[in-house]
Design a protein around this motif. Structure first.
Motif, PDB file in Angstrom:
ATOM      1  N   LYS A  49      49.385  23.006  50.129  1.00 31.23           N
ATOM      2  CA  LYS A  49      49.101  23.876  51.260  1.00 31.23           C
ATOM      3  C   LYS A  49      50.253  24.862  51.462  1.00 31.23           C
ATOM      4  N   LEU A  50      49.941  26.153  51.382  1.00 29.27           N
ATOM      5  CA  LEU A  50      50.930  27.205  51.544  1.00 29.27           C
ATOM      6  C   LEU A  50      51.207  27.423  53.029  1.00 29.27           C
ATOM      7  N   ILE A  51      52.487  27.505  53.400  1.00 31.80           N
ATOM      8  CA  ILE A  51      52.876  27.745  54.785  1.00 31.80           C
ATOM      9  C   ILE A  51      54.026  28.742  54.845  1.00 31.80           C
ATOM     10  N   ILE A  52      54.306  29.242  56.035  1.00 33.00           N
ATOM     11  CA  ILE A  52      55.534  29.969  56.315  1.00 33.00           C
ATOM     12  C   ILE A  52      56.416  29.030  57.135  1.00 33.00           C
ATOM     13  N   LEU A  53      57.533  28.623  56.559  1.00 35.88           N
ATOM     14  CA  LEU A  53      58.480  27.756  57.257  1.00 35.88           C
ATOM     15  C   LEU A  53      59.435  28.639  58.061  1.00 35.88           C
ATOM     16  N   CYS A  54      59.692  28.252  59.322  1.00 38.10           N
ATOM     17  CA  CYS A  54      60.545  29.040  60.208  1.00 38.10           C
ATOM     18  C   CYS A  54      61.710  28.206  60.709  1.00 38.10           C
ATOM     19  N   PRO A  70      47.238  33.042  55.973  1.00 38.59           N
ATOM     20  CA  PRO A  70      45.802  33.328  55.845  1.00 38.59           C
ATOM     21  C   PRO A  70      45.259  32.801  54.520  1.00 38.59           C
ATOM     22  N   ASP A  71      43.960  32.623  54.450  1.00 37.99           N
ATOM     23  CA  ASP A  71      43.322  32.218  53.195  1.00 37.99           C
ATOM     24  C   ASP A  71      43.326  33.405  52.242  1.00 37.99           C
ATOM     25  N   ASP A  85      46.691  41.972  48.007  1.00 40.46           N
ATOM     26  CA  ASP A  85      46.281  41.920  49.414  1.00 40.46           C
ATOM     27  C   ASP A  85      47.522  41.874  50.300  1.00 40.46           C
ATOM     28  N   ILE A  86      47.502  42.639  51.369  1.00 34.26           N
ATOM     29  CA  ILE A  86      48.586  42.616  52.350  1.00 34.26           C
ATOM     30  C   ILE A  86      47.993  42.293  53.713  1.00 34.26           C
ATOM     31  N   TRP A  87      48.435  41.167  54.281  1.00 32.21           N
ATOM     32  CA  TRP A  87      47.971  40.701  55.577  1.00 32.21           C
ATOM     33  C   TRP A  87      49.057  40.928  56.622  1.00 32.21           C
ATOM     34  N   MET A  88      48.642  41.259  57.837  1.00 33.23           N
ATOM     35  CA  MET A  88      49.584  41.515  58.915  1.00 33.23           C
ATOM     36  C   MET A  88      49.267  40.604  60.099  1.00 33.23           C
ATOM     37  N   MET A  89      50.293  39.939  60.639  1.00 38.92           N
ATOM     38  CA  MET A  89      50.115  39.097  61.826  1.00 38.92           C
ATOM     39  C   MET A  89      50.402  39.954  63.060  1.00 38.92           C
ATOM     40  N   LYS A  90      49.339  40.440  63.698  1.00 36.77           N
ATOM     41  CA  LYS A  90      49.506  41.379  64.809  1.00 36.77           C
ATOM     42  C   LYS A  90      50.177  40.740  66.017  1.00 36.77           C
ATOM     43  N   ASP A  91      49.862  39.470  66.282  1.00 38.98           N
ATOM     44  CA  ASP A  91      50.502  38.730  67.370  1.00 38.98           C
ATOM     45  C   ASP A  91      51.283  37.586  66.752  1.00 38.98           C
ATOM     46  N   TYR A  92      52.583  37.622  66.899  1.00 37.94           N
ATOM     47  CA  TYR A  92      53.443  36.670  66.207  1.00 37.94           C
ATOM     48  C   TYR A  92      53.086  35.236  66.565  1.00 37.94           C
ATOM     49  N   ASN A  93      52.998  34.413  65.521  1.00 39.67           N
ATOM     50  CA  ASN A  93      52.724  32.980  65.631  1.00 39.67           C
ATOM     51  C   ASN A  93      51.329  32.672  66.183  1.00 39.67           C
ATOM     52  N   VAL A  94      50.422  33.637  66.084  1.00 45.07           N
ATOM     53  CA  VAL A  94      49.028  33.419  66.467  1.00 45.07           C
ATOM     54  C   VAL A  94      48.188  33.540  65.198  1.00 45.07           C
ATOM     55  N   LYS A 138      43.752  41.479  57.385  1.00 46.13           N
ATOM     56  CA  LYS A 138      44.001  42.092  56.086  1.00 46.13           C
ATOM     57  C   LYS A 138      44.137  43.601  56.281  1.00 46.13           C
ATOM     58  N   LYS A 139      45.356  44.109  56.046  1.00 42.94           N
ATOM     59  CA  LYS A 139      45.652  45.526  56.283  1.00 42.94           C
ATOM     60  C   LYS A 139      45.315  46.392  55.071  1.00 42.94           C
ATOM     61  N   TYR A 140      45.670  45.913  53.861  1.00 40.56           N
ATOM     62  CA  TYR A 140      45.436  46.698  52.644  1.00 40.56           C
ATOM     63  C   TYR A 140      44.981  45.784  51.507  1.00 40.56           C
TER      64      TYR A 140
END
Length: 402
Positions: A251-256, A270-271, A310-319, A325-327
């Motif tokens: 499972k891919l995640i972003i660790l903070c 995102p998937d 694919d480039i995805w953007m998180m418009k609201d941080y941590n939501v 998907k922006k591009y």
């Protein structure tokens, strides 16, 4: 003895007649290079420009993408095991997007080993400063004033018979204590009788720049996902972020790592699509949002209909629900990971040839620039000018000019 010439006194009297808010408004429109010179005009100017109040106003001023500059770090081979690092400073203020050098190239101080080409990273800007670090050294640097400070190494050793592997490190700003922090994550382990590493202990060491102190965290989760030094990572919104996978899972995640609480947490990604040649993932900033890039490894054969980025953007941080998907763009000859997104329209990367390249999201143009370095050696940071001083720490610490 007179401290000021007649002309300086006259300038001081003229400045003193201006309302301070008007004078500050004028100063905020000047580039840092002129502000530094303007300190010599009068005692009033020096006192104001050096004040923490003005420095913070300048840091928080309203800016646009036209105020963005880009700092490149690249390396060239000098000896068998020695590489020379170079800082290059660029801007772009015309419609055709040409790169314009704004300062002569500068040598990167204190980093000349093999580590300076394939095991370093440049982080920031965080509250006006950037960090250049490898597993041995960390330099804090203000690219506008060109002052830097070499930070002290961690004093923590390991017991006899143990080994240490430096897995990762980072830099950020703690807004609660109003200080910069550098940290490194390591694995302390022993080896079995065949020389294979046995399960070790995860360690996190934190250096607080302003008070010049290293300390070890005592609440490190031993199930922390495995990190690697060159894993795509970024400092954003008071935390440091990596792309990784959960232990024993795919499972891919972003660790903070939160710079204030010093606690790790996860953000779900995102998937995304998977590629037969292998899938790369990178973190970038786009429209001042945390963004996630998915692209294929460059194999011998490319299918332009399926091998896309694919480039995805998180418009609201941590939501999680705010991932958008922006591009979706054609595959590019990216050597490992992209370097940065500049002015929210140019994806900057080092090509397989070693030259700097860019992709324009608007025109879809791919361009090669006359800027190069050893393969995989190029790093880049988009920054806006600041007057933020580098904390001195102990009295013996010296700030230096490059």
């Amino acid at each position: 003895m007179k401290l000021y010439s007649k002309e300086y006194k006259m300038a001081d009297r003229i400045i003193m007649k201006l309302p301070q808010d008007v004078f500050i408004y004028i100063l905020l429109r000047l580039p840092v290079k002129l502000l530094l010179r303007f300190r010599c005009v009068s005692k009033s100017c020096y006192t104001l420009i050096q004040s923490s109040t003005f420095i913070n106003i300048h840091l928080d001023r309203t800016t646009t993408s036209e105020d963005e500059y880009i700092l490149f770090k690249r390396s060239f081979k000098e000896d068998v095991e020695s590489y020379k690092g170079i800082f290059s400073f660029y801007s772009s203020h015309n419609d055709d997007g040409d790169l314009n050098s704004i300062f002569p190239d500068l040598d990167v101080p204190n980093m000349t080993s093999l580590y300076s080409i394939d095991y370093d990273k440049i982080i920031g800007p965080c509250h006006g400063l950037i960090a250049v670090m490898d597993s041995r050294s960390t330099i804090l640097f203000n690219p506008s004033t060109r002052k830097y400070r070499l930070l002290p190494s961690s004093p923590f050793g390991i017991p006899k018979g143990y080994y240490r592997s430096i897995d990762s490190g980072g830099f950020g700003f703690d807004s609660v204590v109003n200080d910069y922090k550098v940290f490194r994550i390591s694995d302390v382990y022993t080896e079995d009788r065949y020389g294979y590493p046995e399960e070790g202990e995860r360690k996190v060491e934190v250096y607080e720049v302003g008070i010049d102190i290293w300390r070890e965290l005592d609440h490190v989760d031993q199930d922390l996902p495995r990190l690697f030094w060159l894993t795509s990572s970024i400092s954003y919104n008071g935390a440091y972020h990596w792309i990784t996978t959960l232990n024993h899972e795919d499972k891919l995640i972003i660790l903070c790592f939160d710079m204030s609480t010093e606690i790790f947490r996860n953000i779900n990604t995102p998937d995304t699509r998977q590629f037969s040649s292998g899938t790369c993932h990178s973190l970038v900033l786009l429209d001042e949002c945390l963004s996630f890039m998915c692209h294929p490894y460059l194999g011998p054969e490319i299918d332009p209909t399926t091998d896309l980025i694919d480039i995805w953007m998180m418009k609201d941080y941590n939501v999680y629900e705010s991932w958008t998907k922006k591009y979706t763009i054609r595959v590019l000859p990216i050597d490992e990971s992209p370097l940065a997104v500049w002015k929210d329209s140019l994806l900057i990367f080092q090509g397989k040839s070693g030259y700097l390249m860019s992709y324009d999201f608007k025109s879809e143009e791919v361009k090669e620039w006359n800027l190069h370095g050893c393969q995989k050696s190029m790093r880049a940071i988009v920054y806006k000018e600041s007057l933020v001083p580098i904390p001195r720490g102990s009295q013996s610490t010296q700030l230096q000019n490059i």
